[in-house]
Design a protein around this motif. Structure first.
Motif, PDB file in Angstrom:
ATOM      1  N   LYS A 112       0.841  -1.205   0.000  1.00 25.94           N
ATOM      2  CA  LYS A 112       0.000   0.000   0.000  1.00 25.94           C
ATOM      3  C   LYS A 112       0.872   1.251   0.000  1.00 25.94           C
ATOM      4  O   LYS A 112       2.055   1.208   0.342  1.00 25.94           O
ATOM      5  CB  LYS A 112      -0.927   0.007   1.209  1.00 25.94           C
ATOM      6  CG  LYS A 112      -0.199   0.067   2.545  1.00 25.94           C
ATOM      7  CD  LYS A 112      -1.180   0.067   3.702  1.00 25.94           C
ATOM      8  CE  LYS A 112      -0.438   0.151   5.049  1.00 25.94           C
ATOM      9  NZ  LYS A 112      -1.374   0.151   6.193  1.00 25.94           N
ATOM     10  N   LYS A 113       0.252   2.375  -0.360  1.00 26.84           N
ATOM     11  CA  LYS A 113       0.978   3.636  -0.391  1.00 26.84           C
ATOM     12  C   LYS A 113       1.247   4.141   1.028  1.00 26.84           C
ATOM     13  O   LYS A 113       0.478   3.890   1.948  1.00 26.84           O
ATOM     14  CB  LYS A 113       0.172   4.688  -1.165  1.00 26.84           C
ATOM     15  CG  LYS A 113       0.060   4.398  -2.654  1.00 26.84           C
ATOM     16  CD  LYS A 113      -0.661   5.528  -3.363  1.00 26.84           C
ATOM     17  CE  LYS A 113      -0.705   5.267  -4.876  1.00 26.84           C
ATOM     18  NZ  LYS A 113      -1.373   6.385  -5.598  1.00 26.84           N
ATOM     19  N   PHE A 149       3.157   7.132  -2.584  1.00 21.33           N
ATOM     20  CA  PHE A 149       2.687   7.896  -1.434  1.00 21.33           C
ATOM     21  C   PHE A 149       1.284   8.440  -1.692  1.00 21.33           C
ATOM     22  O   PHE A 149       0.921   8.759  -2.829  1.00 21.33           O
ATOM     23  CB  PHE A 149       3.639   9.063  -1.149  1.00 21.33           C
ATOM     24  CG  PHE A 149       5.068   8.636  -0.938  1.00 21.33           C
ATOM     25  CD1 PHE A 149       5.535   8.334   0.326  1.00 21.33           C
ATOM     26  CD2 PHE A 149       5.932   8.503  -2.018  1.00 21.33           C
ATOM     27  CE1 PHE A 149       6.845   7.917   0.519  1.00 21.33           C
ATOM     28  CE2 PHE A 149       7.252   8.091  -1.837  1.00 21.33           C
ATOM     29  CZ  PHE A 149       7.702   7.802  -0.559  1.00 21.33           C
ATOM     30  N   THR A 150       0.505   8.545  -0.641  1.00 22.49           N
ATOM     31  CA  THR A 150      -0.824   9.148  -0.746  1.00 22.49           C
ATOM     32  C   THR A 150      -0.671  10.663  -0.896  1.00 22.49           C
ATOM     33  O   THR A 150       0.397  11.225  -0.630  1.00 22.49           O
ATOM     34  CB  THR A 150      -1.668   8.837   0.495  1.00 22.49           C
ATOM     35  OG1 THR A 150      -1.021   9.399   1.650  1.00 22.49           O
ATOM     36  CG2 THR A 150      -1.823   7.336   0.684  1.00 22.49           C
ATOM     37  N   LYS A 151      -1.749  11.311  -1.270  1.00 23.29           N
ATOM     38  CA  LYS A 151      -1.716  12.758  -1.463  1.00 23.29           C
ATOM     39  C   LYS A 151      -1.378  13.470  -0.161  1.00 23.29           C
ATOM     40  O   LYS A 151      -0.561  14.400  -0.138  1.00 23.29           O
ATOM     41  CB  LYS A 151      -3.066  13.246  -2.001  1.00 23.29           C
ATOM     42  CG  LYS A 151      -3.098  14.741  -2.276  1.00 23.29           C
ATOM     43  CD  LYS A 151      -4.447  15.179  -2.829  1.00 23.29           C
ATOM     44  CE  LYS A 151      -4.480  16.680  -3.072  1.00 23.29           C
ATOM     45  NZ  LYS A 151      -5.806  17.131  -3.580  1.00 23.29           N
ATOM     46  N   ASP A 152      -2.009  13.033   0.954  1.00 21.10           N
ATOM     47  CA  ASP A 152      -1.722  13.702   2.222  1.00 21.10           C
ATOM     48  C   ASP A 152      -0.290  13.424   2.684  1.00 21.10           C
ATOM     49  O   ASP A 152       0.355  14.265   3.323  1.00 21.10           O
ATOM     50  CB  ASP A 152      -2.736  13.309   3.309  1.00 21.10           C
ATOM     51  CG  ASP A 152      -2.747  11.816   3.607  1.00 21.10           C
ATOM     52  OD1 ASP A 152      -2.005  11.055   2.964  1.00 21.10           O
ATOM     53  OD2 ASP A 152      -3.528  11.408   4.492  1.00 21.10           O
ATOM     54  N   ASN A 210       1.225   6.796   3.837  1.00 21.85           N
ATOM     55  CA  ASN A 210       0.391   7.970   4.109  1.00 21.85           C
ATOM     56  C   ASN A 210       1.071   8.933   5.081  1.00 21.85           C
ATOM     57  O   ASN A 210       2.205   8.730   5.512  1.00 21.85           O
ATOM     58  CB  ASN A 210      -0.979   7.541   4.633  1.00 21.85           C
ATOM     59  CG  ASN A 210      -0.867   6.730   5.927  1.00 21.85           C
ATOM     60  OD1 ASN A 210       0.103   6.863   6.673  1.00 21.85           O
ATOM     61  ND2 ASN A 210      -1.853   5.892   6.190  1.00 21.85           N
ATOM     62  N   LYS A 211       0.334   9.969   5.473  1.00 22.03           N
ATOM     63  CA  LYS A 211       0.920  11.014   6.321  1.00 22.03           C
ATOM     64  C   LYS A 211       1.263  10.515   7.721  1.00 22.03           C
ATOM     65  O   LYS A 211       2.117  11.107   8.394  1.00 22.03           O
ATOM     66  CB  LYS A 211      -0.022  12.215   6.421  1.00 22.03           C
ATOM     67  CG  LYS A 211      -1.300  11.984   7.199  1.00 22.03           C
ATOM     68  CD  LYS A 211      -2.102  13.264   7.300  1.00 22.03           C
ATOM     69  CE  LYS A 211      -3.426  13.049   8.014  1.00 22.03           C
ATOM     70  NZ  LYS A 211      -3.301  12.596   9.379  1.00 22.03           N
TER      71      LYS A 211
END
Length: 285
Positions: free
Chosen positions: A74-75, A104-107, A77-78
């Protein structure tokens, strides 16, 4: 079986260390520690485990970089970025970098940019990647009357004492071995191979066999996925610097297959890592 199919989180961590060690050598970057035994105590009194810890000096001050490896499907995250950011703040380490194979996720991207945390993708290339990066790394183009000689370290034998030789078909298989030292410390076997290869690379004469012994009393050698171990007290590695003459009367190109791509998100730098450990950067035109 492809080398890529043998990749797991432990090998991923070792390869990350190798890449940063290789890329940083010319600029004075060295590996200060890595793995489960690499820990830094923060101002809070808490000890933080660092996957790969590098250091370099500008001649006046020394700077450290903590590299967090995430071999995830999975990507990232923050939450992971926040964890790395808090470790950097608590320990006083200068810079943090997160390396992952799934992006990576957007956040995660936004928060990393805000906190000046470096983000890096280290993964197998896809067909889409090959639209902008080659499937193979071109080592050299040899033309008529060119005398090309390539030198490289070659391992000849790994002996564990009592005439016991470690038989591996491919040097990357050594990533699957680790040593349990007498004091209980677990060390990747490839650390000793890397140290030996660096010694050979410093030699000026080719085809001169060099032997180096590492005394490791009351140690055990394990292979990942196999419960049996080998008891030994010393490992002796023999190798030599080899030179291959590629001079030919016809033009041809030496290439190596691309295994992994390394992309630095914010710095927008892309590197190819070959199956034989060659690293090149793809410069933007």
């Amino acid at each position: 079986m492809s080398i890529a199919n043998k990749l797991d989180w432990k090998t991923y961590e070792s390869i990350t260390k190798y890449i940063y060690e290789t890329l940083g050598k010319q600029s004075g970057v060295t590996i200060k520690g890595y793995g489960s035994n690499c820990k830094v105590k923060g101002k809070s009194g808490t000890s933080h485990q660092i996957d790969v810890l590098t250091t370099h000096s500008d001649g006046i001050h020394s700077y450290e970089t903590a590299i967090e490896c995430k071999y995830w499907k999975k990507k990232v995250n923050k939450d992971v970025v926040m964890k790395v950011s808090s470790i950097i703040e608590d320990t006083g380490i200068s810079k943090g970098v997160i390396v992952t194979k799934s992006g990576f996720t957007k956040d995660g991207l936004e928060y990393a940019k805000f906190k000046n945390i470096g983000l890096v993708e280290l993964r197998e290339p896809t067909d889409k990647d090959h639209e902008s990066t080659p499937k193979e790394i071109e080592i050299a183009t040899l033309q008529i009357n060119l005398n090309i000689r390539a030198t490289r370290p070659k391992l000849l034998q790994i002996n564990l004492g009592n005439n016991r030789n470690l038989d591996v078909q491919d040097e990357f298989d050594l990533f699957n071995y680790f040593i349990l030292l007498r004091e209980g410390k677990r060390v990747p076997f490839y650390d000793y191979v890397t140290d030996f290869r660096l010694d050979i690379a410093d030699q000026k004469e080719v085809d001169i066999e060099i032997t180096k012994s590492y005394k490791l009393p009351e140690s055990y050698l394990f292979r990942r996925g196999i419960s049996e171990s080998i008891r030994f007290d010393e490992v002796t590695i023999t190798g030599k610097l080899t030179q291959n003459d590629y001079s030919k009367g016809l033009e041809f190109t030496l290439v190596d297959k691309v295994w992994l791509l390394m992309k630095s998100i914010f710095e927008e730098r892309t590197f190819s890592f070959s199956e034989n450990g060659l690293i090149i950067e793809h410069k933007k035109i």
